[in-house]
Design a protein around this motif. Structure first.
Motif, short mmCIF file in Angstrom:
data_model
loop_
_atom_site.label_atom_id
_atom_site.label_comp_id
_atom_site.label_asym_id
_atom_site.label_seq_id
_atom_site.Cartn_x
_atom_site.Cartn_y
_atom_site.Cartn_z
N ARG A 291 0.84 -1.21 0.00
CA ARG A 291 0.00 0.00 0.00
C ARG A 291 0.87 1.25 0.00
N PHE A 292 0.58 2.14 -0.94
CA PHE A 292 1.33 3.39 -1.05
C PHE A 292 0.49 4.55 -0.52
N SER A 293 1.18 5.61 -0.06
CA SER A 293 0.47 6.73 0.58
C SER A 293 -0.38 7.51 -0.42
N GLY A 294 -0.12 7.37 -1.71
CA GLY A 294 -0.94 8.05 -2.71
C GLY A 294 -2.28 7.40 -2.93
N GLY A 295 -2.54 6.26 -2.26
CA GLY A 295 -3.84 5.61 -2.39
C GLY A 295 -3.81 4.35 -3.24
N GLY A 296 -2.73 4.13 -3.97
CA GLY A 296 -2.63 2.93 -4.80
C GLY A 296 -2.14 1.75 -3.98
N THR A 297 -2.56 0.56 -4.38
CA THR A 297 -2.06 -0.67 -3.77
C THR A 297 -1.56 -1.59 -4.87
N LEU A 298 -0.28 -1.96 -4.78
CA LEU A 298 0.26 -2.91 -5.74
C LEU A 298 -0.06 -4.31 -5.23
N VAL A 299 -0.78 -5.07 -6.05
CA VAL A 299 -1.23 -6.41 -5.68
C VAL A 299 -0.47 -7.42 -6.53
N THR A 300 0.23 -8.35 -5.88
CA THR A 300 0.97 -9.35 -6.65
C THR A 300 0.61 -10.75 -6.18
N HIS A 301 0.70 -11.69 -7.11
CA HIS A 301 0.52 -13.11 -6.81
C HIS A 301 1.69 -13.85 -7.44
N MET A 302 2.30 -14.76 -6.67
CA MET A 302 3.54 -15.42 -7.14
C MET A 302 3.26 -16.59 -8.08
N LEU A 303 2.06 -17.17 -8.03
CA LEU A 303 1.78 -18.43 -8.73
C LEU A 303 2.95 -19.39 -8.51
N MET A 304 3.44 -20.06 -9.54
CA MET A 304 4.51 -21.04 -9.34
C MET A 304 5.90 -20.40 -9.36
N SER A 305 6.03 -19.32 -10.12
CA SER A 305 7.38 -18.90 -10.51
C SER A 305 7.91 -17.69 -9.77
N GLY A 306 7.01 -16.87 -9.18
CA GLY A 306 7.43 -15.56 -8.73
C GLY A 306 8.03 -15.54 -7.33
N PHE B 34 17.07 -0.08 0.98
CA PHE B 34 16.88 -1.39 0.35
C PHE B 34 16.43 -1.30 -1.11
N VAL B 35 16.70 -2.39 -1.82
CA VAL B 35 16.20 -2.58 -3.18
C VAL B 35 15.36 -3.86 -3.13
N THR B 36 14.05 -3.75 -3.34
CA THR B 36 13.24 -4.97 -3.38
C THR B 36 12.89 -5.26 -4.83
N VAL B 37 13.08 -6.53 -5.21
CA VAL B 37 12.91 -6.92 -6.61
C VAL B 37 11.89 -8.05 -6.71
N GLY B 38 10.89 -7.85 -7.54
CA GLY B 38 9.93 -8.91 -7.85
C GLY B 38 10.42 -9.64 -9.09
N PHE B 39 10.86 -10.90 -8.89
CA PHE B 39 11.36 -11.70 -10.02
C PHE B 39 10.24 -12.58 -10.56
N ARG B 40 10.02 -12.50 -11.83
CA ARG B 40 9.05 -13.37 -12.53
C ARG B 40 7.71 -13.41 -11.82
N VAL B 41 7.33 -12.29 -11.22
CA VAL B 41 6.01 -12.21 -10.57
C VAL B 41 4.97 -12.16 -11.68
N PRO B 42 4.14 -13.20 -11.82
CA PRO B 42 3.28 -13.28 -13.01
C PRO B 42 2.04 -12.39 -12.94
N VAL B 43 1.59 -12.08 -11.72
CA VAL B 43 0.39 -11.23 -11.57
C VAL B 43 0.78 -10.00 -10.78
N ALA B 44 0.63 -8.82 -11.38
CA ALA B 44 0.97 -7.57 -10.69
C ALA B 44 0.03 -6.49 -11.20
N GLU B 45 -0.79 -5.97 -10.30
CA GLU B 45 -1.80 -4.98 -10.69
C GLU B 45 -1.81 -3.85 -9.68
N MET B 46 -2.11 -2.64 -10.16
CA MET B 46 -2.28 -1.51 -9.25
C MET B 46 -3.77 -1.33 -9.00
N HIS B 47 -4.13 -1.27 -7.72
CA HIS B 47 -5.54 -1.15 -7.35
C HIS B 47 -5.79 0.12 -6.55
#
Ligand SMILES: [Zn+2]
Length: 285
Positions: A60-75, A102-115
């Protein structure tokens, strides 16, 4: 696929690295995220919170957006210090969120949406906190009603429905049934209310025990042996039945059975003697 406890631990680590600090860099290989970031730059916003909802990770970001991710098998999400070498190739990078530490990295995250808050509520795929066995607002009575609504389905399959109980994955499914002495192929309608209540409590207890601060990545439901000391040890050593086909049951010595179950063909392990069918019928392994 990561189970709910894994996502919970990831969320906790990500929260420690990101929460309360301003984002300095946001980038992604996904055009929709890039476009959102062009319109409403994430850099400069604070990360308010990182949370797990079942197998979903929400930032959740302070601007009101929420990044939603799902790893499925690969992420997977990794957390690095600046200048630290990444453990996956750059071509696997899908999302990067940096702050001064820090640097946070989403590797091969198959589902990533801003809500937005509204679209998050409307999205039926993402469980409410009340459905998540790891959430402090988990509502067991409501969960019982949701389980009971699937009377014609087998209990082990129902435990996997994320819209019934979020956070229970395929390993926990077999372990919960064993601990409760419930046959995984028993229909929900053949269980007593007390059995359903106890199974839900067991789900909370077993998944919850695996998100304690010092718990490792290996799922532990069976504590009969020595505490695990090496990372190379067989994961099934810390479990009651999962991955133990043909091995003796830890309670009765009968051989553990294995069978593919349900519309999604997920593997199930159980002990026929400790987990009889209510009508006494045998289930072939
Ligand atoms: Zn047994």
């Amino acid at each position: 696929m990561p189970e709910g406890d894994t996502i919970f631990r990831t969320a906790r680590s990500m929260g420690r690295a990101l929460a309360g600090k301003p984002v300095t860099v946001f980038r992604s290989t996904y055009p929709l995220l890039t476009r959102f970031n062009d319109d409403t730059p994430i850099a400069g916003q604070l990360v308010e919170r990182v949370e797990a909802r079942g197998k979903w990770l929400l930032i959740r970001f302070s601007g009101g957006g929420t990044l939603v991710t799902h790893m499925l098998m690969s992420g997977s999400w990794h957390i690095y210090r600046h200048g630290e070498r990444w453990q996956q190739p750059r071509t696997n990078m899908r999302i990067v969120i940096e702050n001064s530490d820090f640097v946070t990295v989403g590797f091969r995250v198959p589902v990533a949406e801003m809500h937005t808050a509204q679209s998050l509520l409307r999205d039926r795929r993402i469980p409410n906190p009340e459905m998540d066995v790891l959430s402090s607002t988990f509502n067991a009575e409501e969960a019982m009603r949701r389980v009971a609504a699937h009377g014609n389905e087998e209990i082990a399959d129902v435990l996997l429905h994320q819209e019934v109980l979020a956070g229970v994955g395929n390993v926990f499914k077999s372990e919960i049934c064993f601990v409760m002495g419930i046959n995984p192929f028993c229909r929900v309608s053949a269980l007593t209310l007390e059995q359903v209540r106890a199974a839900i409590a067991a789900a909370q207890r077993l998944v919850g025990a695996n998100v304690l601060v010092d718990s490792g990545d290996t799922i532990v439901t069976y504590g009969g042996r020595q505490r695990r000391t090496t990372h190379e040890s067989d994961p099934s050593e810390s479990l009651w039945v999962y991955g133990r086909k043909g091995e003796p049951c830890r309670k009765c010595g009968d051989l553990i059975r294995r069978r593919i179950q349900g519309p999604d063909a997920r593997v199930t392990f159980w002990c026929q003697r400790c987990q009889p069918m209510p009508d006494g019928s045998d289930v072939d392994g």
